[in-house]
Design a protein around this motif. Structure first.
Motif, PDB file in Angstrom:
ATOM      1  N   VAL A  46       8.475 -10.562  -8.439  1.00  0.00           N
ATOM      2  CA  VAL A  46       8.811  -9.308  -7.760  1.00  0.00           C
ATOM      3  C   VAL A  46      10.181  -8.812  -8.220  1.00  0.00           C
ATOM      4  CG1 VAL A  46       9.202  -8.198  -5.535  1.00  0.00           C
ATOM      5  CG2 VAL A  46       7.364  -9.868  -5.786  1.00  0.00           C
ATOM      6  N   GLN A  47      11.144  -9.727  -8.360  1.00  0.00           N
ATOM      7  CA  GLN A  47      12.471  -9.320  -8.833  1.00  0.00           C
ATOM      8  C   GLN A  47      12.379  -8.717 -10.222  1.00  0.00           C
ATOM      9  OE1 GLN A  47      15.929  -9.781  -7.181  1.00  0.00           O
ATOM     10  NE2 GLN A  47      15.835  -8.072  -8.627  1.00  0.00           N
ATOM     11  N   ALA A  48      11.544  -9.303 -11.085  1.00  0.00           N
ATOM     12  CA  ALA A  48      11.377  -8.767 -12.434  1.00  0.00           C
ATOM     13  C   ALA A  48      10.755  -7.379 -12.396  1.00  0.00           C
ATOM     14  CB  ALA A  48      10.513  -9.713 -13.261  1.00  0.00           C
ATOM     15  N   MET A  49       9.785  -7.163 -11.519  1.00  0.00           N
ATOM     16  CA  MET A  49       9.153  -5.850 -11.401  1.00  0.00           C
ATOM     17  C   MET A  49      10.143  -4.816 -10.884  1.00  0.00           C
ATOM     18  SD  MET A  49       5.498  -7.121  -9.821  1.00  0.00           S
ATOM     19  CE  MET A  49       4.880  -5.460  -9.512  1.00  0.00           C
TER      20      MET A  49
ATOM     21  N   PRO B 174       0.837  -1.215   0.000  1.00  0.00           N
ATOM     22  CA  PRO B 174       0.000   0.000   0.000  1.00  0.00           C
ATOM     23  C   PRO B 174       0.865   1.256   0.000  1.00  0.00           C
ATOM     24  CG  PRO B 174      -0.656  -1.541   1.743  1.00  0.00           C
ATOM     25  CD  PRO B 174       0.668  -2.004   1.223  1.00  0.00           C
ATOM     26  N   GLN B 175       0.388   2.264  -0.685  1.00  0.00           N
ATOM     27  CA  GLN B 175       1.071   3.551  -0.725  1.00  0.00           C
ATOM     28  C   GLN B 175       0.301   4.563   0.117  1.00  0.00           C
ATOM     29  OE1 GLN B 175       4.076   3.868  -2.371  1.00  0.00           O
ATOM     30  NE2 GLN B 175       3.847   1.671  -2.765  1.00  0.00           N
ATOM     31  N   ASN B 176       0.988   5.554   0.596  1.00  0.00           N
ATOM     32  CA  ASN B 176       0.348   6.602   1.388  1.00  0.00           C
ATOM     33  C   ASN B 176      -0.777   7.266   0.599  1.00  0.00           C
ATOM     34  OD1 ASN B 176       0.067   8.438   3.630  1.00  0.00           O
ATOM     35  ND2 ASN B 176       1.061   9.983   2.359  1.00  0.00           N
ATOM     36  N   GLY B 177      -1.939   7.407   1.231  1.00  0.00           N
ATOM     37  CA  GLY B 177      -3.066   8.070   0.596  1.00  0.00           C
ATOM     38  C   GLY B 177      -3.928   7.165  -0.250  1.00  0.00           C
TER      39      GLY B 177
ATOM     40  N   ASP C  38      10.531   0.455 -11.262  1.00  0.00           N
ATOM     41  CA  ASP C  38       9.421   1.139 -10.607  1.00  0.00           C
ATOM     42  C   ASP C  38       9.943   1.761  -9.310  1.00  0.00           C
ATOM     43  OD1 ASP C  38       7.147   1.940  -9.260  1.00  0.00           O
ATOM     44  OD2 ASP C  38       5.972   0.175  -9.814  1.00  0.00           O
ATOM     45  N   PRO C  39       9.860   3.097  -9.163  1.00  0.00           N
ATOM     46  CA  PRO C  39      10.418   3.734  -7.962  1.00  0.00           C
ATOM     47  C   PRO C  39       9.729   3.286  -6.678  1.00  0.00           C
ATOM     48  CG  PRO C  39       9.146   5.307  -9.280  1.00  0.00           C
ATOM     49  CD  PRO C  39       9.311   4.085 -10.107  1.00  0.00           C
ATOM     50  N   HIS C  40       8.453   2.867  -6.768  1.00  0.00           N
ATOM     51  CA  HIS C  40       7.735   2.405  -5.581  1.00  0.00           C
ATOM     52  C   HIS C  40       8.323   1.106  -5.028  1.00  0.00           C
ATOM     53  CE1 HIS C  40       4.055   4.753  -7.236  1.00  0.00           C
ATOM     54  NE2 HIS C  40       4.713   5.479  -6.368  1.00  0.00           N
ATOM     55  N   LEU C  41       9.046   0.382  -5.881  1.00  0.00           N
ATOM     56  CA  LEU C  41       9.566  -0.919  -5.479  1.00  0.00           C
ATOM     57  C   LEU C  41      11.052  -0.891  -5.113  1.00  0.00           C
ATOM     58  CD1 LEU C  41       7.831  -3.188  -8.146  1.00  0.00           C
ATOM     59  CD2 LEU C  41       7.017  -2.542  -5.879  1.00  0.00           C
ATOM     60  N   LYS C  42      11.673   0.257  -5.278  1.00  0.00           N
ATOM     61  CA  LYS C  42      13.108   0.349  -5.008  1.00  0.00           C
ATOM     62  C   LYS C  42      13.436  -0.037  -3.570  1.00  0.00           C
ATOM     63  CE  LYS C  42      17.071   3.461  -5.412  1.00  0.00           C
ATOM     64  NZ  LYS C  42      17.525   4.831  -5.765  1.00  0.00           N
ATOM     65  N   ALA C  43      12.533   0.318  -2.638  1.00  0.00           N
ATOM     66  CA  ALA C  43      12.785   0.031  -1.232  1.00  0.00           C
ATOM     67  C   ALA C  43      12.854  -1.465  -0.951  1.00  0.00           C
ATOM     68  CB  ALA C  43      11.696   0.667  -0.366  1.00  0.00           C
ATOM     69  N   LEU C  44      12.333  -2.293  -1.863  1.00  0.00           N
ATOM     70  CA  LEU C  44      12.333  -3.741  -1.637  1.00  0.00           C
ATOM     71  C   LEU C  44      13.730  -4.344  -1.712  1.00  0.00           C
ATOM     72  CD1 LEU C  44       9.142  -4.872  -3.580  1.00  0.00           C
ATOM     73  CD2 LEU C  44       9.392  -4.220  -1.180  1.00  0.00           C
ATOM     74  N   THR C  45      14.687  -3.597  -2.222  1.00  0.00           N
ATOM     75  CA  THR C  45      16.065  -4.096  -2.282  1.00  0.00           C
ATOM     76  C   THR C  45      16.851  -3.751  -1.022  1.00  0.00           C
ATOM     77  OG1 THR C  45      16.846  -2.114  -3.442  1.00  0.00           O
ATOM     78  CG2 THR C  45      16.053  -3.940  -4.792  1.00  0.00           C
TER      79      THR C  45
ATOM     80  N   GLY D  35       3.301  -6.334 -19.242  1.00  0.00           N
ATOM     81  CA  GLY D  35       3.106  -5.403 -18.148  1.00  0.00           C
ATOM     82  C   GLY D  35       2.456  -6.091 -16.968  1.00  0.00           C
ATOM     83  N   PRO D  36       1.946  -5.278 -16.035  1.00  0.00           N
ATOM     84  CA  PRO D  36       1.846  -3.830 -16.101  1.00  0.00           C
ATOM     85  C   PRO D  36       3.215  -3.138 -16.077  1.00  0.00           C
ATOM     86  CG  PRO D  36       0.312  -4.709 -14.473  1.00  0.00           C
ATOM     87  CD  PRO D  36       1.245  -5.816 -14.846  1.00  0.00           C
ATOM     88  N   VAL D  37       3.257  -2.000 -16.769  1.00  0.00           N
ATOM     89  CA  VAL D  37       4.443  -1.156 -16.826  1.00  0.00           C
ATOM     90  C   VAL D  37       4.077   0.191 -16.203  1.00  0.00           C
ATOM     91  CG1 VAL D  37       6.089   0.015 -18.323  1.00  0.00           C
ATOM     92  CG2 VAL D  37       5.303  -2.282 -18.902  1.00  0.00           C
ATOM     93  N   PRO D  38       4.815   0.662 -15.208  1.00  0.00           N
ATOM     94  CA  PRO D  38       4.487   1.942 -14.584  1.00  0.00           C
ATOM     95  C   PRO D  38       4.383   3.068 -15.614  1.00  0.00           C
ATOM     96  CG  PRO D  38       6.188   0.813 -13.332  1.00  0.00           C
ATOM     97  CD  PRO D  38       6.002   0.027 -14.594  1.00  0.00           C
ATOM     98  N   ALA D  39       3.416   3.956 -15.419  1.00  0.00           N
ATOM     99  CA  ALA D  39       3.178   5.034 -16.386  1.00  0.00           C
ATOM    100  C   ALA D  39       4.397   5.938 -16.550  1.00  0.00           C
ATOM    101  CB  ALA D  39       1.964   5.852 -15.949  1.00  0.00           C
ATOM    102  N   GLU D  40       5.174   6.075 -15.479  1.00  0.00           N
ATOM    103  CA  GLU D  40       6.329   6.975 -15.526  1.00  0.00           C
ATOM    104  C   GLU D  40       7.596   6.309 -16.039  1.00  0.00           C
ATOM    105  OE1 GLU D  40       5.955   5.363 -11.272  1.00  0.00           O
ATOM    106  OE2 GLU D  40       4.644   6.010 -12.906  1.00  0.00           O
ATOM    107  N   MET D  41       7.504   5.041 -16.443  1.00  0.00           N
ATOM    108  CA  MET D  41       8.682   4.301 -16.908  1.00  0.00           C
ATOM    109  C   MET D  41       9.301   4.955 -18.143  1.00  0.00           C
ATOM    110  SD  MET D  41      10.607   1.562 -16.687  1.00  0.00           S
ATOM    111  CE  MET D  41       9.636   0.449 -15.661  1.00  0.00           C
ATOM    112  N   ARG D  42      10.609   5.153 -18.098  1.00  0.00           N
ATOM    113  CA  ARG D  42      11.360   5.669 -19.240  1.00  0.00           C
ATOM    114  C   ARG D  42      12.649   4.866 -19.380  1.00  0.00           C
ATOM    115  NH1 ARG D  42       7.106   7.338 -19.454  1.00  0.00           N
ATOM    116  NH2 ARG D  42       6.315   9.432 -19.865  1.00  0.00           N
ATOM    117  N   PRO D  43      13.002   4.408 -20.569  1.00  0.00           N
ATOM    118  CA  PRO D  43      12.212   4.551 -21.793  1.00  0.00           C
ATOM    119  C   PRO D  43      10.966   3.677 -21.753  1.00  0.00           C
ATOM    120  CG  PRO D  43      14.091   3.120 -22.175  1.00  0.00           C
ATOM    121  CD  PRO D  43      14.263   3.665 -20.794  1.00  0.00           C
ATOM    122  N   THR D  44      10.010   4.026 -22.606  1.00  0.00           N
ATOM    123  CA  THR D  44       8.786   3.241 -22.683  1.00  0.00           C
ATOM    124  C   THR D  44       9.035   1.980 -23.515  1.00  0.00           C
ATOM    125  OG1 THR D  44       8.075   4.524 -24.594  1.00  0.00           O
ATOM    126  CG2 THR D  44       7.317   5.277 -22.429  1.00  0.00           C
ATOM    127  N   PRO D  45       8.143   0.992 -23.428  1.00  0.00           N
ATOM    128  CA  PRO D  45       8.421  -0.308 -24.070  1.00  0.00           C
ATOM    129  C   PRO D  45       8.748  -0.257 -25.555  1.00  0.00           C
ATOM    130  CG  PRO D  45       6.645  -0.564 -22.495  1.00  0.00           C
ATOM    131  CD  PRO D  45       6.955   0.913 -22.551  1.00  0.00           C
TER     132      PRO D  45
END
Length: 502
Positions: free
Chosen positions: A203-206, A105-108, A211-218, A306-316
């Motif tokens: 999860v490792q693939a994601m 879950p994310q804040n908000g 995805d910046p939301h998942l960076k903390a998982l490392t 996907g899903p691929v985060p909307a902010e992902m760069r470069p895009t697919p």
């Protein structure tokens, strides 16, 4: 002695933990299952004002009553929301937060975002239709699969789940979570139930996608375990779950790999074939890779996963794998098409399907394309988007290809009753040629969907050609630079082009 606080998910109460709690106590642990307001034997306390904050208060009160200086707090399903809310208020009392087969879950964000039943998720997104809509009724006995895989749950336990289920107060799912920085920074463990469609490899693939939301998982304080069961491990594998909880409390578990500084993530590494550069033209959300040839040419449209985060760069459409495929078919005389569709979450398949249809219409209308000779090629999580085309193939569609595809929605996606089931749609494909590239080292949860698809295809005598990749991984085109992998790409491409030219 370790102290555990166990918080259950939607419709359930402390009773769901009975056998797990017994196993933990046998090991010498202190165990405190929680029954949230309005749930279990406290169902009579529910009302329209029972919300997430109510349940956070419940968990905080229990933490305050525990004599142990610190607790390992476990949240299953919805339960992770009151767990994180309470952890933010009592961070010094929390030794570790355990996410039991649930997302992050994310804040908000409200808990409704993580509800797997898409129909309920859509209903929660709108206003209540009546005064009676302040609670969500539990599913019927045969409907629990919509809330997560029931794999491994004995029949008597499933009956008990239905008999003791209580309606879930709507506001517990719609009130946004207030997630503090203190709660986010606590040591944590994810327990993934593979039969529900999640695994450490997924999860490792994601994480590898950036995805910046998942960076903390490392973070080294974050660990993971897998259980080979469905979404209700306290009912299907209580002994195994208790053992894993004890290991998690000790800080054990798998740690995800963070990409080294300057190292390219797997999806951005070079394509496994060296292809002569072809002309590339950008039109809206798609790119045309054009052959050096006269007259309208057949086209292959590559549909990313996907899903691929909307902010992902470069895009697919700029990822080396898709560019490599498109350039390869262009070098062989066909138009290669890469595109970006908006599959940013599991609830986006309808929107992504519209994007793919619009892209195909645009490609077929281009004067450089022979609109009567088109192939669609789907990858990974884009596989479900092939269902519409298999169920009702237009006359100009000469071939459908799929590479390491998901061919039936995974249980945790909440898409069980939608149209996006290629394993069902293939029964209506007739003699449409289908080229399926299958990797030997596929993730088990995806391999199951491929097996389901092939069983249905065999039953209806669909025209499926299988291209196997010995030693191949999911995403092998930029990971496995081996002769078998190169041979598989060459065979698959030439097979698809053969169907376009026949």
């Amino acid at each position: 002695m370790t102290a555990f606080v166990l918080v259950s998910g939607t419709f359930t109460g402390d009773w769901v933990w009975q056998e797990v709690a017994a196993r933990l106590r046998e090991s010498g642990a202190e165990v405190h299952p929680v029954t949230l307001t309005g749930m279990g034997d406290r169902r009579h306390l529910a009302g329209p004002d029972t919300d997430l904050e109510t349940h956070v208060d419940d968990v905080v009160r229990l933490i305050d009553e525990v004599a142990a200086p610190q607790v390992v707090i476990v949240g299953h399903d919805y339960g992770i929301h009151p767990v994180l809310g309470a952890a933010g208020r009592r961070p010094a009392r929390i030794a570790r937060v355990v996410h039991l087969d649930v997302g992050i879950p994310q804040n908000g964000e409200p808990a409704a975002r993580l509800v797997s039943d898409q129909a309920v998720r859509e209903r929660l997104a709108g206003p209540a239709d009546s005064d009676d809509e302040w609670r969500i009724q539990p599913p019927a006995a045969d409907g629990w699969q919509r809330w997560g895989s029931t794999a491994g749950v004995p029949e008597d336990a499933l009956t008990l789940l239905s008999d003791r289920a209580a309606p879930q107060p709507r506001a517990t799912l719609t009130q946004p979570l207030e997630l503090s920085a203190a709660a986010s920074g606590l040591p944590s463990t994810g327990i993934l139930c593979t039969a529900n469609g999640s695994s450490i490899a997924v999860v490792q693939a994601m994480v590898g996608l950036g995805d910046p939301h998942l960076k903390a998982l490392t973070d080294p304080r974050v660990t993971f375990f897998e259980l080979a069961t469905g979404h209700w491990p306290m009912l299907s594998a209580p002994g195994e779950l208790a053992e894993v909880l004890l290991q998690a409390a000790a800080g054990e578990g798998h740690r995800l790999k963070a990409e080294a500084s300057g190292e390219q993530p797997p999806h951005l590494r070079p394509f496994l074939l060296d292809i002569p550069e072809q002309h590339r033209e950008r039109v809206g959300r798609l790119d045309l890779h054009l052959p050096d040839a006269e007259g309208p040419r057949p086209a292959v449209v590559f549909v990313h996963g996907g899903p691929v985060p909307a902010e992902m760069r470069p895009t697919p459409r700029d990822w080396p794998g898709f560019v490599g495929y498109a350039q390869y078919v262009a070098s062989l005389g066909a138009v290669g098409v890469t595109l970006d569709h908006r599959l940013h979450g599991f609830g986006d398949y309808e929107r992504a399907a519209e994007d793919v249809t619009a892209a195909v219409d645009l490609v077929r209308a281009d004067p450089r394309v022979d609109g009567e000779r088109v192939a669609l090629w789907f990858f990974s999580g884009g596989g479900p988007l092939s269902a519409d085309w298999l169920a009702s193939p237009p006359r100009w569609l000469r071939c459908v290809a799929a590479t390491y595809p998901v061919l039936a929605p995974l249980p945790s996606w909440g898409l069980a009753d939608t149209r996006f089931r290629p394993a069902t749609a293939v029964r209506k494909a007739g003699r449409l040629p289908i080229v399926l590239t299958r990797v030997e080292l596929e993730m088990p949860e995806i391999a199951v969907t491929v097996g389901e698809f092939l069983a249905a295809a065999e039953d209806c005598e669909a025209a499926v050609e299988i291209v196997d990749v010995p030693g191949g991984h999911h995403g092998f085109e930029t990971i496995d630079h081996t002769d078998p992998a190169r041979d598989a790409v060459t065979r698959a491409v030439r097979s698809v082009l053969g169907h376009l030219r026949s």
